[in-house]
Design a protein around this motif. Structure first.
Motif, PDB file in Angstrom:
ATOM      1  N   VAL A 127      -1.544 -10.866  19.495  1.00 18.45           N
ATOM      2  CA  VAL A 127      -0.867 -10.540  18.236  1.00 18.45           C
ATOM      3  C   VAL A 127      -1.721  -9.574  17.425  1.00 18.45           C
ATOM      4  CG1 VAL A 127      -0.159 -11.455  15.987  1.00 18.45           C
ATOM      5  CG2 VAL A 127       0.506 -12.647  18.079  1.00 18.45           C
ATOM      6  N   LEU A 149       2.135  -7.475  20.903  1.00 16.37           N
ATOM      7  CA  LEU A 149       3.170  -8.494  20.707  1.00 16.37           C
ATOM      8  C   LEU A 149       4.029  -8.216  19.472  1.00 16.37           C
ATOM      9  CD1 LEU A 149       1.941 -12.102  21.582  1.00 16.37           C
ATOM     10  CD2 LEU A 149       3.600 -10.653  22.735  1.00 16.37           C
ATOM     11  N   LEU A 150       3.490  -7.513  18.480  1.00 20.05           N
ATOM     12  CA  LEU A 150       4.256  -7.271  17.263  1.00 20.05           C
ATOM     13  C   LEU A 150       5.175  -6.063  17.374  1.00 20.05           C
ATOM     14  CD1 LEU A 150       1.740  -8.121  14.403  1.00 20.05           C
ATOM     15  CD2 LEU A 150       3.433  -9.561  15.528  1.00 20.05           C
ATOM     16  N   PHE A 171       7.486 -11.702  20.918  1.00 21.59           N
ATOM     17  CA  PHE A 171       6.543 -12.561  20.202  1.00 21.59           C
ATOM     18  C   PHE A 171       7.001 -14.020  20.310  1.00 21.59           C
ATOM     19  CE2 PHE A 171       4.556 -13.203  15.681  1.00 21.59           C
ATOM     20  CZ  PHE A 171       3.639 -14.088  16.216  1.00 21.59           C
ATOM     21  N   ARG A 204       6.744 -15.419  23.841  1.00 16.22           N
ATOM     22  CA  ARG A 204       5.376 -15.750  24.234  1.00 16.22           C
ATOM     23  C   ARG A 204       4.980 -17.139  23.707  1.00 16.22           C
ATOM     24  NH1 ARG A 204       0.904 -12.542  25.278  1.00 16.22           N
ATOM     25  NH2 ARG A 204      -0.736 -13.892  26.150  1.00 16.22           N
ATOM     26  N   TYR A 216       0.083  -8.511   9.780  1.00 11.30           N
ATOM     27  CA  TYR A 216       1.523  -8.360   9.623  1.00 11.30           C
ATOM     28  C   TYR A 216       1.850  -7.339   8.532  1.00 11.30           C
ATOM     29  CZ  TYR A 216       1.211 -12.660  12.301  1.00 11.30           C
ATOM     30  OH  TYR A 216       0.904 -13.602  13.258  1.00 11.30           O
ATOM     31  N   CYS A 272      10.618 -13.324  14.734  1.00  5.97           N
ATOM     32  CA  CYS A 272      10.068 -14.420  15.534  1.00  5.97           C
ATOM     33  C   CYS A 272      10.340 -15.764  14.866  1.00  5.97           C
ATOM     34  CB  CYS A 272       8.572 -14.212  15.734  1.00  5.97           C
ATOM     35  SG  CYS A 272       7.716 -15.576  16.530  1.00  5.97           S
TER      36      CYS A 272
END
Length: 794
Positions: free
Chosen positions: A230, A235-236, A242, A245, A269, A283
């Motif tokens: 992340v 992943l973002l 996300f 996972r 983020y 997510c």
């Protein structure tokens, strides 16, 4: 829904203290451009967007907004929240409200957890400092959120048993660590331990850590692989991936409840990963949509599933240093990746210098406080109330009435305040960021040296000891990688000493600010009370002069000064300010200022070169609009001549083109600021711009368009049946698209989404034949489309 399979995402939201320790607020930071400072920039990129993270539909329009703080577990760091409360109150309120909302979803357990107060490395702190860090962190949290914290974040997850024991003694139920910080585990009641060092601990369950006092604390070890992907992987890029996972981390044939959880910097983020908050929001929605998985926070999960195993932690470890805690005291090799070849030899001398100041001041401070207050420990732990109360006169008086010994003199009362502020600065000078980055000349290290400088300053005042020569001597052994500075001593001389400000310097700056009607930073922060009386003012020949008296009082320490003050301004590079002890000859001094521009009667004089970046930035912003008006006036005067040159085919000088470009920008700016009432006029001017191949100030035009759109949205909210503000939004956006202006629509989009209920009502009325409602609904659909928002109810 059961808690047998649950997901928790922890975000460590934190910014270090960036305030000038003498003034109490953050000064301009050039590296944060176009923002004033890094707090402001990260708020715009992360903290604000996470209060209203967008989820887009298949057409790329905003379908939903999510306050992620209400869904995730997050650290409420004191130095960040105190800044947000003063400088971004809407974001601050959204965060506090999110914790309240989360308690409704998570069986009374809030999403926020506390943090040690000043983000120092706890294993490197003294026992007394650890006690204060924990007490202040809890007190600070309770003041913000109106409840006691269940969990507490250890800065950099740097752990030692003493800190855990003190946290448990203060009522903290759990903390969060990295998987490699677990040493060995065993089932509760079992004799044999299993070695899980090297990150081999099972992360999908909580553990209990037994402590020397007989107390215990629960520990959650997050999934390090997913957290790393992340923070540093991709992943973002996709919220679906996300979520997938996280779902994939549950064991296929589980025999017991499982918690899949991660912990990363909250700034991941949106700040470190642009649009990361959108992936997080998607997510979270995907997790909530699952019937076999529950989104939770640590407090709720711990209540439902108490630990079945105990753990022995690896003391002196952290989440961001593979060498334990070497990063904060020596050249261990850990770096940020930007300058992998730079020397870290500066880290040990900086640590030695800071520790020298701490260890020299602590016993003297304890000895002095013992003669001035009823209970030094209680006084020290309650001192956070002074900061939480903004050092208001009422707060200070209540505090001293509660803690100071009866009969002490006004000077001794001031000494109490100075000693407590000195101890606060001593803790701030140990903030982890001072050693995290790659050079001693970087902002984090400069900031801890500034706090050390302020602590030493207060040590001179309150205790009569001067530690600065020894401090600088140690810094001479700290080599800098920056070619502009040989050692940390040079960094201190150039970047720390000029930041210092005593009441006289603050009073001189107040005179300059008064010319422009600006509140001084020291007063705006609440740390100083500044009251001026300015009987002499003049503005002649382009020069502005001001003379009077000013009273400056530190609310923090009680130190004060009453001074004559003068300011003369005839340009940002022609500034003279000064102060002196008050006298009776103000009239004579005024004659000298107005006739000669000199201020020889003043004992402390500062010129343009002595102004801080903050003072230059503030004054320049105030003067800048006048420059624009002057350029427009020049263009108006030159316009006939330019017309003749064009008729005769004589090439214009380069400056003439610049004048035309500025004039075009100003005319477009006026149209945008008025709401684009005549789009045809805008289009005609745009055609002239293209024909002349003129360059426009697009950022300025985009900012103006964004401001007007936001004002139109606010008007639409305030006048819920008036379609005109909505129609204006569509006009402005249409005009902005002509030049592809960069628009900031975050606030406007949030408000527009909030109006969708009103849209549903107006749609119903329109369906019954209400023409006014039909016009409003149509205007809303067009405005929403222009803002990138779905215009109908979900």
């Amino acid at each position: 829904m059961t808690m047998d399979r649950a997901v928790c995402i922890h975000s460590h939201f934190y910014q270090p203290s960036r305030e000038n320790p003498w003034l109490g607020d953050v000064e301009v930071q050039r590296s944060a451009t176009p923002y004033h400072d890094w707090n402001e920039r990260v708020t715009a990129e992360c903290y604000g967007p996470n209060t209203a993270a967008r989820i887009l539909d298949a057409d790329g329009l905003i379908d939903e907004i999510v306050n992620t703080y209400a869904k995730v577990s997050f650290t409420a760091a004191p130095t960040l929240l105190s800044w947000l409360e003063r400088h971004s109150p809407a974001v601050y309120r959204a965060i506090v409200d999110a914790d309240r909302e989360s308690r409704e979803h998570y069986a009374g357990h809030g999403s926020a957890i506390a943090s040690c107060y000043s983000h120092l490395i706890m294993p490197l702190a003294t026992r007394r400092e650890k006690q204060v860090q924990i007490a202040w962190g809890i007190r600070d949290f309770t003041a913000w959120f109106g409840r006691e914290p269940e969990g507490m974040w250890l800065p950099e997850t740097a752990v030692d048993i003493e800190s855990l024991d003190l946290m448990a003694g203060a009522g903290i139920r759990f903390t969060i660590l990295a998987p490699h910080q677990a040493g060995r585990v065993r089932a509760i009641g079992a004799d044999e331990w299993t070695d899980v060092s090297g990150g081999r601990v099972e992360t999908r369950m909580p553990y209990i850590c037994r402590l020397p006092s007989g107390r215990s604390i629960a520990i959650f070890f997050y999934d390090g692989t997913i957290a790393r992907d992340v923070a540093f992987g991709d992943l973002l890029v996709d919220g679906r991936r996300f979520a997938g996972r996280l779902f994939g981390a549950f064991s296929p044939g589980r025999r017991r409840p499982e918690l899949v959880h991660i912990a990363t910097d909250g700034e991941t983020y949106g700040h470190h990963r642009k649009f990361g908050e959108m992936a997080l929001a998607y997510c979270l929605r995907a997790v909530e949509a699952r019937r076999d998985v529950r989104l939770t926070v640590y407090g709720e999960y711990l209540a439902a599933h108490p630990p079945t195993h105990e753990v022995a932690v690896r003391e002196g470890t952290s989440w961001s240093c593979t060498h334990g805690i070497g990063r904060w005291q020596e050249g261990c090799g850990c770096h940020c990746g930007t300058h992998p070849d730079w020397s870290q030899a500066w880290r040990r001398p900086l640590r030695e210098a800071i520790v020298m100041v701490r260890d020299a001041l602590a016993p003297r401070s304890a000895e002095a406080l013992a003669t001035l207050v009823r209970d030094p420990r209680e006084t020290r732990e309650d001192a956070v109330d002074l900061a939480l109360g903004g050092w208001s006169d009422e707060t200070v008086e209540r505090f001293l009435s509660r803690h100071a010994l009866q009969g002490i003199s006004p000077g001794e009362r001031r000494q109490v305040l100075a000693l407590l502020e000195m101890e606060r600065q001593v803790m701030l000078m140990q903030t982890s960021c001072g050693w995290f980055f790659d050079d001693i000349a970087e902002p984090g290290s400069v900031q801890v040296m500034r706090h050390a400088g302020r602590a030493m300053d207060l040590g001179r005042q309150a205790l009569g000891i001067d530690l600065e020569p020894a401090f600088i001597g140690i810094l001479r052994r700290a080599p800098s990688n920056d070619p502009g500075y040989a050692t940390g001593a040079a960094v201190y001389e150039v970047l720390v000493r000029p930041a210092a400000a005593d009441p006289a310097r603050i009073g001189a700056g107040a005179a300059l600010y008064e010319i422009f009607g600006i509140t001084p930073l020291a007063a705006e922060s609440g740390m100083y009370a500044i009251r001026g009386d300015w009987p002499y003012r003049s503005e002649t020949g382009g020069r502005q002069n001001l003379l009077g008296t000013v009273r400056v009082r530190s609310r923090v320490t009680g130190e004060e000064a009453f001074l004559d003050a003068v300011a003369s301004f005839s340009g940002i590079d022609r500034v003279v300010i000064g102060v002196r002890e008050p006298g009776d000859a103000l009239g004579a001094a005024w004659e000298e200022v107005t006739e000669t521009g000199e201020i020889g009667a003043f004992t402390r004089v500062y010129t343009a070169s002595d102004l801080s970046d903050e003072e230059r930035w503030t004054i320049a912003r105030r003067v800048l609009p006048g420059i624009g008006s002057a350029v427009c006036a020049v263009y108006r005067d030159a316009a006939p001549l330019l017309g003749v040159l064009e008729d005769l085919g004589i090439p214009e000088p380069g400056v003439a083109t610049l004048l035309r470009e500025h004039a075009c920008t100003e005319r477009l700016l006026a149209i945008l600021e008025s709401g684009c009432p005549d789009p045809d006029r805008f289009a005609a001017l745009a055609a002239d711009v293209r024909a002349g191949n003129f360059r426009l100030d697009l950022p300025t035009l985009g900012e103006a368009a964004s401001r007007r759109i936001a004002a139109s949205v606010r008007a639409a909210v305030a006048r819920p049946e008036d379609p005109m503000p909505l129609e204006e939004i569509a006009r402005i956006v249409r005009c902005a698209k002509v030049f592809g202006l960069p628009l900031t629509l975050w606030e406007s989009q949030n408000a527009c989404i909030g109006m969708r209920r009103q849209y549903a009502v107006m749609q119903q009325r329109a369906g019954r034949g209400d023409g006014d409602a039909e016009r409003w609904a149509g205007a809303f659909r067009r405005a929403a489309a222009c803002l990138g928002v779905r215009g109908c109810e979900v």
